[in-house]
Design a protein around this motif. Structure first.
Motif, PDB file in Angstrom:
ATOM      1  N   GLY A  36       0.821  -1.210   0.000  1.00 35.92           N
ATOM      2  CA  GLY A  36       0.000   0.000   0.000  1.00 35.92           C
ATOM      3  C   GLY A  36       0.857   1.262   0.000  1.00 35.92           C
ATOM      4  N   ILE A  37       1.988   1.208   0.721  1.00 34.06           N
ATOM      5  CA  ILE A  37       2.919   2.339   0.721  1.00 34.06           C
ATOM      6  C   ILE A  37       3.480   2.555  -0.682  1.00 34.06           C
ATOM      7  CG2 ILE A  37       5.115   3.192   1.638  1.00 34.06           C
ATOM      8  CD1 ILE A  37       4.548   1.627   4.191  1.00 34.06           C
ATOM      9  N   ILE A  38       3.819   1.439  -1.341  1.00 33.02           N
ATOM     10  CA  ILE A  38       4.330   1.527  -2.714  1.00 33.02           C
ATOM     11  C   ILE A  38       3.267   2.108  -3.634  1.00 33.02           C
ATOM     12  CG2 ILE A  38       5.149   0.192  -4.694  1.00 33.02           C
ATOM     13  CD1 ILE A  38       6.325  -1.813  -2.693  1.00 33.02           C
ATOM     14  N   ARG A  39       2.039   1.664  -3.463  1.00 30.85           N
ATOM     15  CA  ARG A  39       0.938   2.139  -4.310  1.00 30.85           C
ATOM     16  C   ARG A  39       0.742   3.642  -4.147  1.00 30.85           C
ATOM     17  NH1 ARG A  39      -2.430  -0.901  -2.289  1.00 30.85           N
ATOM     18  NH2 ARG A  39      -2.016  -2.744  -3.546  1.00 30.85           N
ATOM     19  N   LYS A  40       0.959   4.134  -2.934  1.00 33.63           N
ATOM     20  CA  LYS A  40       0.741   5.553  -2.645  1.00 33.63           C
ATOM     21  C   LYS A  40       1.867   6.434  -3.177  1.00 33.63           C
ATOM     22  CE  LYS A  40      -0.217   8.753   1.165  1.00 33.63           C
ATOM     23  NZ  LYS A  40      -0.437   8.895   2.628  1.00 33.63           N
ATOM     24  N   TYR A  41       3.113   5.981  -3.008  1.00 34.34           N
ATOM     25  CA  TYR A  41       4.242   6.841  -3.332  1.00 34.34           C
ATOM     26  C   TYR A  41       5.033   6.421  -4.564  1.00 34.34           C
ATOM     27  CZ  TYR A  41       3.441   8.575   1.397  1.00 34.34           C
ATOM     28  OH  TYR A  41       2.875   9.109   2.524  1.00 34.34           O
ATOM     29  N   GLY A  42       4.821   5.208  -5.036  1.00 35.89           N
ATOM     30  CA  GLY A  42       5.596   4.731  -6.168  1.00 35.89           C
ATOM     31  C   GLY A  42       4.719   4.316  -7.330  1.00 35.89           C
ATOM     32  N   GLU A  43       5.265   3.489  -8.180  1.00 38.22           N
ATOM     33  CA  GLU A  43       4.552   2.975  -9.355  1.00 38.22           C
ATOM     34  C   GLU A  43       4.525   1.445  -9.270  1.00 38.22           C
ATOM     35  OE1 GLU A  43       4.853   2.981 -14.245  1.00 38.22           O
ATOM     36  OE2 GLU A  43       6.293   4.129 -13.054  1.00 38.22           O
ATOM     37  N   LEU A  44       3.386   0.890  -8.923  1.00 36.45           N
ATOM     38  CA  LEU A  44       3.237  -0.556  -8.749  1.00 36.45           C
ATOM     39  C   LEU A  44       2.937  -1.195 -10.096  1.00 36.45           C
ATOM     40  CD1 LEU A  44       3.247  -2.695  -6.506  1.00 36.45           C
ATOM     41  CD2 LEU A  44       0.779  -2.366  -6.298  1.00 36.45           C
ATOM     42  N   LEU A  89       0.875 -14.766  -3.381  1.00 34.73           N
ATOM     43  CA  LEU A  89       1.436 -16.115  -3.462  1.00 34.73           C
ATOM     44  C   LEU A  89       1.281 -16.818  -2.116  1.00 34.73           C
ATOM     45  CD1 LEU A  89       4.727 -15.148  -5.338  1.00 34.73           C
ATOM     46  CD2 LEU A  89       2.526 -15.862  -6.349  1.00 34.73           C
ATOM     47  N   GLU A  90       1.681 -18.066  -2.069  1.00 37.70           N
ATOM     48  CA  GLU A  90       1.555 -18.862  -0.845  1.00 37.70           C
ATOM     49  C   GLU A  90       2.403 -18.306   0.293  1.00 37.70           C
ATOM     50  OE1 GLU A  90       2.327 -23.465   0.592  1.00 37.70           O
ATOM     51  OE2 GLU A  90       1.955 -23.045  -1.525  1.00 37.70           O
ATOM     52  N   ASP A  91       3.592 -17.772  -0.058  1.00 41.43           N
ATOM     53  CA  ASP A  91       4.509 -17.304   0.981  1.00 41.43           C
ATOM     54  C   ASP A  91       4.470 -15.788   1.173  1.00 41.43           C
ATOM     55  OD1 ASP A  91       5.534 -16.889  -1.533  1.00 41.43           O
ATOM     56  OD2 ASP A  91       7.626 -17.187  -0.931  1.00 41.43           O
ATOM     57  N   GLY A  92       3.599 -15.082   0.458  1.00 43.07           N
ATOM     58  CA  GLY A  92       3.515 -13.630   0.647  1.00 43.07           C
ATOM     59  C   GLY A  92       3.038 -12.892  -0.596  1.00 43.07           C
ATOM     60  N   ILE A  93       3.238 -11.591  -0.578  1.00 42.45           N
ATOM     61  CA  ILE A  93       2.777 -10.731  -1.679  1.00 42.45           C
ATOM     62  C   ILE A  93       3.987 -10.320  -2.502  1.00 42.45           C
ATOM     63  CG2 ILE A  93       1.511  -8.634  -2.279  1.00 42.45           C
ATOM     64  CD1 ILE A  93       0.383  -8.679   0.596  1.00 42.45           C
ATOM     65  N   PHE A  94       3.998 -10.774  -3.759  1.00 44.73           N
ATOM     66  CA  PHE A  94       5.089 -10.423  -4.660  1.00 44.73           C
ATOM     67  C   PHE A  94       4.762  -9.109  -5.376  1.00 44.73           C
ATOM     68  CE2 PHE A  94       6.626 -10.360  -9.074  1.00 44.73           C
ATOM     69  CZ  PHE A  94       7.988 -10.326  -8.836  1.00 44.73           C
ATOM     70  N   VAL A  95       5.730  -8.170  -5.362  1.00 46.31           N
ATOM     71  CA  VAL A  95       5.527  -6.907  -6.057  1.00 46.31           C
ATOM     72  C   VAL A  95       6.714  -6.607  -6.964  1.00 46.31           C
ATOM     73  CG1 VAL A  95       4.084  -5.925  -4.238  1.00 46.31           C
ATOM     74  CG2 VAL A  95       6.551  -5.506  -4.223  1.00 46.31           C
ATOM     75  N   GLU A  96       6.409  -5.978  -8.048  1.00 43.81           N
ATOM     76  CA  GLU A  96       7.407  -5.416  -8.961  1.00 43.81           C
ATOM     77  C   GLU A  96       7.026  -3.952  -9.101  1.00 43.81           C
ATOM     78  OE1 GLU A  96       9.031  -6.072 -13.555  1.00 43.81           O
ATOM     79  OE2 GLU A  96       7.178  -7.019 -12.863  1.00 43.81           O
ATOM     80  N   ALA A  97       7.964  -3.057  -8.807  1.00 44.04           N
ATOM     81  CA  ALA A  97       7.577  -1.644  -8.752  1.00 44.04           C
ATOM     82  C   ALA A  97       8.778  -0.717  -8.879  1.00 44.04           C
ATOM     83  CB  ALA A  97       6.859  -1.363  -7.433  1.00 44.04           C
ATOM     84  N   TYR A  98       8.454   0.545  -9.144  1.00 43.72           N
ATOM     85  CA  TYR A  98       9.427   1.639  -9.060  1.00 43.72           C
ATOM     86  C   TYR A  98       9.058   2.445  -7.825  1.00 43.72           C
ATOM     87  CZ  TYR A  98      10.882   0.702 -13.880  1.00 43.72           C
ATOM     88  OH  TYR A  98      11.368   0.109 -15.018  1.00 43.72           O
ATOM     89  N   VAL A  99       9.995   2.618  -6.890  1.00 45.41           N
ATOM     90  CA  VAL A  99       9.681   3.329  -5.648  1.00 45.41           C
ATOM     91  C   VAL A  99      10.705   4.426  -5.390  1.00 45.41           C
ATOM     92  CG1 VAL A  99       8.579   1.316  -4.621  1.00 45.41           C
ATOM     93  CG2 VAL A  99      10.999   1.723  -4.212  1.00 45.41           C
ATOM     94  N   PRO A 100      10.278   5.543  -4.748  1.00 46.27           N
ATOM     95  CA  PRO A 100      11.235   6.595  -4.384  1.00 46.27           C
ATOM     96  C   PRO A 100      12.286   6.048  -3.434  1.00 46.27           C
ATOM     97  CG  PRO A 100       8.961   7.372  -4.165  1.00 46.27           C
ATOM     98  CD  PRO A 100       8.902   5.895  -4.380  1.00 46.27           C
ATOM     99  N   LYS A 101      13.516   6.460  -3.624  1.00 54.30           N
ATOM    100  CA  LYS A 101      14.612   5.990  -2.764  1.00 54.30           C
ATOM    101  C   LYS A 101      14.351   6.328  -1.297  1.00 54.30           C
ATOM    102  CE  LYS A 101      18.145   6.255  -6.393  1.00 54.30           C
ATOM    103  NZ  LYS A 101      17.212   6.515  -7.503  1.00 54.30           N
ATOM    104  N   ALA A 102      13.593   7.422  -1.055  1.00 55.78           N
ATOM    105  CA  ALA A 102      13.356   7.886   0.308  1.00 55.78           C
ATOM    106  C   ALA A 102      12.512   6.917   1.135  1.00 55.78           C
ATOM    107  CB  ALA A 102      12.680   9.254   0.288  1.00 55.78           C
ATOM    108  N   ILE A 103      11.730   6.038   0.466  1.00 52.66           N
ATOM    109  CA  ILE A 103      10.866   5.147   1.232  1.00 52.66           C
ATOM    110  C   ILE A 103      11.393   3.713   1.293  1.00 52.66           C
ATOM    111  CG2 ILE A 103       8.839   6.525   0.617  1.00 52.66           C
ATOM    112  CD1 ILE A 103       7.939   4.128  -1.135  1.00 52.66           C
ATOM    113  N   LEU A 104      12.596   3.478   0.758  1.00 58.38           N
ATOM    114  CA  LEU A 104      13.162   2.133   0.814  1.00 58.38           C
ATOM    115  C   LEU A 104      13.312   1.663   2.273  1.00 58.38           C
ATOM    116  CD1 LEU A 104      15.880   2.268  -2.014  1.00 58.38           C
ATOM    117  CD2 LEU A 104      13.712   1.004  -2.041  1.00 58.38           C
TER     118      LEU A 104
END
Length: 275
Positions: free
Chosen positions: A240-248, A254-269
């Protein structure tokens, strides 16, 4: 005769001395108010920085169409008139790009040739929106025969604000009012050799605006970090943080979690635990 009240003359005080004193008091009061405004805007800018919101300042020679562009994009209802300093107070509006990224657009006061030093100081808090932005949209009236001189004026003013090549700020020159130029070959021969990118639009009709925001999205994406990561379900709020500040780009459960591929601001890493 001796005065005996507030604002009246003291013993032996001439009228010109009284006028000077009143003017000095007025200048002092306005200077204090300007410092308060600057302080308030600094707090606002700091909040934007902490929220990792990208900003774009719209600058340009007076009557280039800056306010018209902001109104067209965001329905900001900013005063748009053919006169000097129609925009004095910066107006900031949020704009959602096609990718879902959010960007803040800020209109600024129109620049003029040979802007007196004291006016630069008076408008400093307004003009500094450009200094603290991520992107500068330099709007130019393409139909104006004096456009080269007007562009030179804008760059001179930016240099007075210590915004130059060393700040590594991305400048997009937006040649506006293309609807007033019938010959497109003539239009595309108009260039700005200083800016990083050039776009041709008509803020009045909307022609070329999509291309402008494609360029902005590309620039924003290049300023972000590309990530591929699987977050455990105990960290389900992080996409959700990525969706708000980056480009998801991709989000898969998946079975073991939520896989994301995204572009995110360096400040929120750091917030994502990926620094």
């Amino acid at each position: 005769r001796l005065g005996g009240g507030i604002g009246t003359r003291g013993p032996g005080e001439k009228k010109i001395e009284t006028d000077r004193r009143i003017i000095r008091d007025r200048v002092t009061k306005l200077s204090r108010q300007l410092k308060e405004v600057e302080s308030h805007r600094e707090v606002t800018r700091q909040q934007r920085s902490e929220d990792s919101v990208m900003t774009a300042a719209i600058v340009g020679y007076t009557n280039a169409g800056k306010s018209t562009l902001l109104n067209h994009l965001t329905n900001a209802d900013v005063l748009s008139q053919d006169k000097l300093f129609a925009t004095l107070d910066p107006t900031t509006r949020n704009y959602g790009l096609k990718s879902g990224q959010q960007i803040l657009l800020t209109d600024t006061v129109g620049f003029i040739r040979k802007l007196p030093h004291h006016l630069v100081e008076a408008f400093k808090s307004t003009l500094e929106e450009a200094k603290y932005s991520d992107i500068i949209l330099h709007v130019v009236d393409a139909s104006d025969e004096n456009r080269d001189k007007n562009m030179e004026t804008v760059y001179d003013t930016l240099r007075q604000l210590k915004i130059d090549e060393e700040t590594e700020k991305t400048i997009i020159t937006v040649f506006n009012k293309t609807d007033m130029i019938e010959n497109k070959d003539e239009l595309y021969s108009i260039k700005d050799l200083i800016s990083d990118r050039t776009v041709y639009i008509s803020a009045k009709t909307g022609w070329g605006v999509e291309e402008l925001f494609d360029v902005i999205e590309e620039i924003l994406r290049n300023s972000k970090s590309y990530i591929r990561h699987t977050f455990p379900y105990t960290e389900a709020g992080k996409p959700g943080i990525i969706r708000k500040y980056g480009e998801l780009i991709t989000e898969e459960y998946l079975e073991d979690g939520i896989f994301v591929e995204a572009y995110v601001p360096k400040a929120i890493l750091g917030q994502l635990g990926l620094d």
